[in-house]
Design an enzyme around this catalytic site. Structure first.
Site, PDB file in Angstrom:
ATOM      1  N   LYS A 179       0.842  -1.210   0.000  1.00  0.00           N
ATOM      2  CA  LYS A 179       0.000   0.000   0.000  1.00  0.00           C
ATOM      3  C   LYS A 179       0.875   1.258   0.000  1.00  0.00           C
ATOM      4  CE  LYS A 179      -1.670   1.832   3.972  1.00  0.00           C
ATOM      5  NZ  LYS A 179      -1.391   3.272   4.051  1.00  0.00           N
ATOM      6  N   ASN A 180       1.864   1.282   0.890  1.00  0.00           N
ATOM      7  CA  ASN A 180       2.638   2.516   1.020  1.00  0.00           C
ATOM      8  C   ASN A 180       3.569   2.767  -0.162  1.00  0.00           C
ATOM      9  OD1 ASN A 180       1.358   2.994   3.381  1.00  0.00           O
ATOM     10  ND2 ASN A 180       3.100   2.608   4.726  1.00  0.00           N
ATOM     11  N   CYS A 185      -4.759  12.987  12.454  1.00  0.00           N
ATOM     12  CA  CYS A 185      -5.592  11.791  12.536  1.00  0.00           C
ATOM     13  C   CYS A 185      -5.377  11.187  13.913  1.00  0.00           C
ATOM     14  CB  CYS A 185      -5.270  10.810  11.418  1.00  0.00           C
ATOM     15  SG  CYS A 185      -3.629  10.136  11.505  1.00  0.00           S
ATOM     16  N   ARG A 205       0.569  15.018  12.890  1.00  0.00           N
ATOM     17  CA  ARG A 205       1.087  14.772  11.544  1.00  0.00           C
ATOM     18  C   ARG A 205       1.211  16.039  10.678  1.00  0.00           C
ATOM     19  NH1 ARG A 205      -1.129   9.078   9.360  1.00  0.00           N
ATOM     20  NH2 ARG A 205       0.882   9.127   8.308  1.00  0.00           N
ATOM     21  N   ASP A 228       4.421   1.008  11.981  1.00  0.00           N
ATOM     22  CA  ASP A 228       3.221   0.365  11.449  1.00  0.00           C
ATOM     23  C   ASP A 228       3.046  -1.077  11.945  1.00  0.00           C
ATOM     24  OD1 ASP A 228       2.516   2.649  10.159  1.00  0.00           O
ATOM     25  OD2 ASP A 228       2.982   1.972   8.135  1.00  0.00           O
ATOM     26  N   ARG A 281      -8.755  -0.153   4.457  1.00  0.00           N
ATOM     27  CA  ARG A 281      -7.880   0.864   3.859  1.00  0.00           C
ATOM     28  C   ARG A 281      -6.544   0.244   3.449  1.00  0.00           C
ATOM     29  NH1 ARG A 281      -5.996   4.974   7.429  1.00  0.00           N
ATOM     30  NH2 ARG A 281      -4.605   5.050   5.653  1.00  0.00           N
TER      31      ARG A 281
HETATM   32  C1  UD1 Z   1       4.356   6.972   6.043  1.00  0.00           C
HETATM   33  C2  UD1 Z   1       3.449   5.787   5.925  1.00  0.00           C
HETATM   34  C3  UD1 Z   1       2.825   5.423   7.272  1.00  0.00           C
HETATM   35  C4  UD1 Z   1       3.921   5.226   8.312  1.00  0.00           C
HETATM   36  C5  UD1 Z   1       4.863   6.426   8.346  1.00  0.00           C
HETATM   37  C6  UD1 Z   1       6.062   6.230   9.252  1.00  0.00           C
HETATM   38  C7  UD1 Z   1       2.628   5.998   3.667  1.00  0.00           C
HETATM   39  C8  UD1 Z   1       1.454   6.204   2.772  1.00  0.00           C
HETATM   40  N1  UD1 Z   1       2.392   6.094   4.968  1.00  0.00           N
HETATM   41  O1  UD1 Z   1       3.543   8.082   6.451  1.00  0.00           O
HETATM   42  O2  UD1 Z   1       2.096   4.207   7.115  1.00  0.00           O
HETATM   43  O3  UD1 Z   1       3.339   5.074   9.590  1.00  0.00           O
HETATM   44  O4  UD1 Z   1       5.362   6.702   7.011  1.00  0.00           O
HETATM   45  O5  UD1 Z   1       6.784   5.119   8.863  1.00  0.00           O
HETATM   46  O6  UD1 Z   1       3.720   5.729   3.218  1.00  0.00           O
HETATM   47  N2  UD1 Z   1       6.629  14.657  10.197  1.00  0.00           N
HETATM   48  C9  UD1 Z   1       6.859  15.983  10.470  1.00  0.00           C
HETATM   49  N3  UD1 Z   1       6.739  16.879   9.434  1.00  0.00           N
HETATM   50  C10 UD1 Z   1       6.425  16.504   8.172  1.00  0.00           C
HETATM   51  C11 UD1 Z   1       6.212  15.135   7.898  1.00  0.00           C
HETATM   52  C12 UD1 Z   1       6.321  14.231   8.935  1.00  0.00           C
HETATM   53  O7  UD1 Z   1       7.149  16.361  11.609  1.00  0.00           O
HETATM   54  O8  UD1 Z   1       6.345  17.363   7.291  1.00  0.00           O
HETATM   55  C13 UD1 Z   1       6.734  13.674  11.296  1.00  0.00           C
HETATM   56  C14 UD1 Z   1       5.466  12.854  11.482  1.00  0.00           C
HETATM   57  O9  UD1 Z   1       4.514  13.528  12.275  1.00  0.00           O
HETATM   58  C15 UD1 Z   1       6.022  11.617  12.138  1.00  0.00           C
HETATM   59  C16 UD1 Z   1       7.396  11.441  11.452  1.00  0.00           C
HETATM   60  O10 UD1 Z   1       7.709  12.730  10.916  1.00  0.00           O
HETATM   61  O11 UD1 Z   1       6.246  11.844  13.517  1.00  0.00           O
HETATM   62  C17 UD1 Z   1       7.406  10.427  10.329  1.00  0.00           C
HETATM   63  O12 UD1 Z   1       6.286  10.647   9.483  1.00  0.00           O
HETATM   64  P1  UD1 Z   1       6.331  10.371   7.927  1.00  0.00           P
HETATM   65  O13 UD1 Z   1       7.484   9.480   7.598  1.00  0.00           O
HETATM   66  O14 UD1 Z   1       6.221  11.658   7.197  1.00  0.00           O
HETATM   67  O15 UD1 Z   1       4.966   9.591   7.723  1.00  0.00           O
HETATM   68  P2  UD1 Z   1       4.149   9.552   6.376  1.00  0.00           P
HETATM   69  O16 UD1 Z   1       5.106   9.669   5.254  1.00  0.00           O
HETATM   70  O17 UD1 Z   1       3.005  10.504   6.451  1.00  0.00           O
END
Ligand code: UD1
Length: 420
Positions: free
Chosen positions: A22-23, A116, A121, A307, A399
């Protein structure tokens, strides 16, 4: 709305095949916005999230067919640049259309996804990266509005408070693929899904090096062309099935599991005493002795995946001893604790730690799924529990897991759907 019913206590046995990731597929589908040519993506899991991404691509003007795990995308008209609140708010990963739209059109208006249940996030790293490439970004009425006369490569440090960001790395990499000159992303995410995205972009003609390491280099090109790509297997589904084998004291072989993506999970399960036999891309999982409690800390890849935190907690809740589970990516991702405790687990939360005192057994109960991985955790707990568990709000499960209940049923589980 459906609920899932599980009659626990059945030892799972047999073989099961893992679906596409999925990711990995969500940003790869978004990446097709970077070209007007046709693209074919194979091994696409049929999930609520992949269908949402298909709707987003269609809303942006792409012609998309999704049949038997193959998505075919072509262009019939000019690409739109507005990703609507309704679609983006239903799935955070929709935000990864921002990078490709800015890269291709030099303009985009994408709804902010919001938080969420697993945490606030933020998207600051996505915006920081795109601004460094020259995009002028403002927030207007809940939308990110980005404009650029041109994008120019830059050196970008993309580390955040919680480490690297998977989708921010993807967004910046996609925009940089069509920027002028070279971009270097430091503290880029190393997840296999980022590597799969880079591999797809390279097939489209992008010049990318270093993917899979914390420093990615992208030499911008003028044009990207169509490509065909097969998505990597879903490492989280594979790991969830491993826990399903152990929590039921079963013996299952997981095909298409690609153990090379699961070093941290396999290491912890082996430390707990599980037997995992790897043959090529399959893993056979069973208990050969009584499992013991292990401590787990979630970290960016190659660390233990956040995850899988909820699912491993199910297993630890009936494993003798005390397990300390520390969540370093989403410190509030503990909605499943209260539901596990309703089933007889003894788990205390202390800030980003959950202290799990293994109990002798869980007993089936009505529980409620709060998010995707918490739903998987409750399914696992139900499989391992005595008696009947009913899980409501299972749309969360739909999902991200393709036909999980069918796969578990084929392994002997007593699991079925009922109307709420
Ligand atoms: C992706 C995965 C999700 C997984 C997560 C962490 C997908 C579709 N989803 O989500 O399943 O749980 O990686 O492995 O691939 N953060 C910030 N600022 C930002 C972006 C992120 O502070 O602009 C923080 C987030 O709140 C979190 C950490 O960075 O604490 C990691 O998040 P991130 O790797 O960005 O998660 P996603 O890419 O949204």
């Amino acid at each position: 709305m459906d609920k899932l019913v599980i009659e626990g206590g059945v030892r799972l046995k047999g073989e099961v095949v893992v679906s596409g990731s999925k990711n990995a597929v969500l940003p790869i589908l978004a990446a097709t916005l970077l070209t007007d040519d046709a693209c074919i993506i194979k091994s696409v899991p049929n999930l609520r999230d992949t269908n949402t991404m298909v709707k987003i691509l269609r809303s942006l003007g792409k012609n998309v067919e999704f049949d038997k795990n193959i998505v075919s995308i072509s262009s019939t008209k000019n690409l739109g640049f507005v990703a609507d609140y309704k679609l983006v708010s239903s799935m955070r990963a929709s935000f990864c259309v921002l990078g490709p739209l800015v890269g291709k059109l030099k303009k985009a208006k994408v709804s902010l996804p919001g938080g969420c249940v697993i945490g606030i996030r933020p998207v600051d790293l996505h915006l920081k990266g795109l601004r460094a490439l020259g995009a002028d970004i403002s927030i207007e009425s809940g939308y990110v509005v980005a404009k650029a006369s041109k994008l120019k490569g830059a050196n970008i440090y993309l580390g955040g408070v919680y480490g690297s960001s998977v989708l921010a790395t993807g967004n910046v990499m996609m925009a940089a693929a069509l920027a002028q000159d070279k971009t270097v992303i430091e503290s880029s995410a190393c997840e296999p899904e980022v590597v799969d995205l880079a591999d797809f972009l390279i097939k489209m003609g992008a010049k990318i090096k270093g993917h899979g390491t914390p420093v990615i280099e992208i030499e911008g090109v003028k044009h990207l062309h169509g490509a065909t790509h097969t998505i990597i297997p879903d490492r989280i589904e594979a790991a969830t099935l491993m826990v399903a084998a152990l929590i039921t004291d079963g013996d299952i072989t997981i095909k298409n599991a690609f153990p090379k993506y699961l070093g941290a999970v396999i290491d912890k399960l082996e430390e707990a005493g599980a037997s995992l036999v790897r043959i090529d891309n399959s893993v056979s999982v069973r208990c050969v002795k009584k499992l013991k409690a292990v401590n787990i800390t979630t970290l960016p890849y190659p660390g233990f995946p956040t995850d899988m935190q909820a699912q491993i907690m199910s297993l630890m809740s009936i494993t003798p001893g005390i397990s300390i589970i520390t969540e370093k990516i989403y410190p509030d991702r503990f909605m499943h604790v209260a539901e596990l405790n309703r089933m007889g687990a003894y788990i205390q939360r202390e800030g980003p730690h959950a202290i799990v005192n293994g109990v002798k057994e869980l007993s089936g109960a009505p529980v409620m799924a709060s998010d995707l991985r918490a739903s998987a955790c409750l399914v696992l707990a139900g499989l391992g529990a005595r008696g009947k568990t009913t899980i409501s709000r299972i749309y969360h499960l739909e999902r991200g897991y393709e036909n999980l209940e069918g796969k578990l049923e084929s392994l002997g589980a007593k699991i079925w759907r009922e109307k709420e």
